[in-house]
Design a protein around this motif. Structure first.
Motif, PDB file in Angstrom:
ATOM      1  N   UNK A  40      -4.211 -18.535   8.183  1.00  0.00           N
ATOM      2  CA  UNK A  40      -3.816 -17.125   8.252  1.00  0.00           C
ATOM      3  C   UNK A  40      -4.838 -16.318   9.045  1.00  0.00           C
ATOM      4  N   UNK A  41      -6.097 -16.646   8.909  1.00  0.00           N
ATOM      5  CA  UNK A  41      -7.176 -15.923   9.591  1.00  0.00           C
ATOM      6  C   UNK A  41      -7.003 -15.952  11.113  1.00  0.00           C
TER       7      UNK A  41
ATOM      8  N   UNK B 170      -4.282  -3.908  10.234  1.00  0.00           N
ATOM      9  CA  UNK B 170      -3.748  -4.845   9.258  1.00  0.00           C
ATOM     10  C   UNK B 170      -3.484  -6.184   9.948  1.00  0.00           C
ATOM     11  N   UNK B 171      -2.741  -7.065   9.317  1.00  0.00           N
ATOM     12  CA  UNK B 171      -2.534  -8.400   9.894  1.00  0.00           C
ATOM     13  C   UNK B 171      -2.008  -8.340  11.322  1.00  0.00           C
ATOM     14  N   UNK B 172      -0.960  -7.527  11.531  1.00  0.00           N
ATOM     15  CA  UNK B 172      -0.336  -7.519  12.850  1.00  0.00           C
ATOM     16  C   UNK B 172      -0.073  -6.122  13.375  1.00  0.00           C
TER      17      UNK B 172
ATOM     18  N   UNK C 107       2.528  -4.632   6.960  1.00  0.00           N
ATOM     19  CA  UNK C 107       3.783  -5.348   7.161  1.00  0.00           C
ATOM     20  C   UNK C 107       3.972  -6.338   6.006  1.00  0.00           C
ATOM     21  N   UNK C 108       5.044  -7.095   6.060  1.00  0.00           N
ATOM     22  CA  UNK C 108       5.300  -8.099   5.039  1.00  0.00           C
ATOM     23  C   UNK C 108       4.154  -9.109   4.971  1.00  0.00           C
TER      24      UNK C 108
ATOM     25  N   UNK D  44      -8.530  -6.809   6.284  1.00  0.00           N
ATOM     26  CA  UNK D  44      -7.181  -6.416   5.880  1.00  0.00           C
ATOM     27  C   UNK D  44      -7.182  -6.031   4.401  1.00  0.00           C
ATOM     28  N   UNK D  45      -7.865  -6.801   3.591  1.00  0.00           N
ATOM     29  CA  UNK D  45      -7.947  -6.478   2.164  1.00  0.00           C
ATOM     30  C   UNK D  45      -8.602  -5.116   1.944  1.00  0.00           C
ATOM     31  N   UNK D  46      -9.643  -4.826   2.692  1.00  0.00           N
ATOM     32  CA  UNK D  46     -10.313  -3.528   2.560  1.00  0.00           C
ATOM     33  C   UNK D  46      -9.371  -2.389   2.946  1.00  0.00           C
TER      34      UNK D  46
END
Length: 83
Positions: free
Chosen positions: A16-17, A25-27, A32-33, A61-63
């Motif tokens: 995932x990283x 965020x991730x994307x 997002x989902x 992303x968690x932060x």
């Protein structure tokens, strides 16, 4: 901690990283989902003491999610059945 849990969660975190961008965020700049699915995995990783040092993007992303109202109200620790 079970070594197999750390092994498999670590492999999943590494996978995932890799595609997560360098900011936001991730994307992207909005959740997002992918982010919705990632945050509970981090809760589980901490529960089983899985090291996250090799995941700076995931931790970022968690932060960001931690500062977002929706993620805060959905966190497992604030649910009515939390221990």
């Amino acid at each position: 901690m079970s070594n197999s849990i750390a092994t498999w969660m670590g492999k999943g975190h590494a996978a995932v990283e890799a595609p997560i961008g360098d900011d936001g965020f991730c994307f992207g700049s909005e959740p997002s989902l992918a982010d919705v699915c990632l945050i509970p995995q981090l809760y589980a990783a901490r529960r089983f003491e899985v090291p996250l040092d090799a995941c700076p993007r995931i931790l970022r992303v968690e932060e960001l999610a931690g500062r977002h109202e929706v993620f805060g109200s959905a966190h497992p620790s604030v649910q009515p059945d939390a221990e």
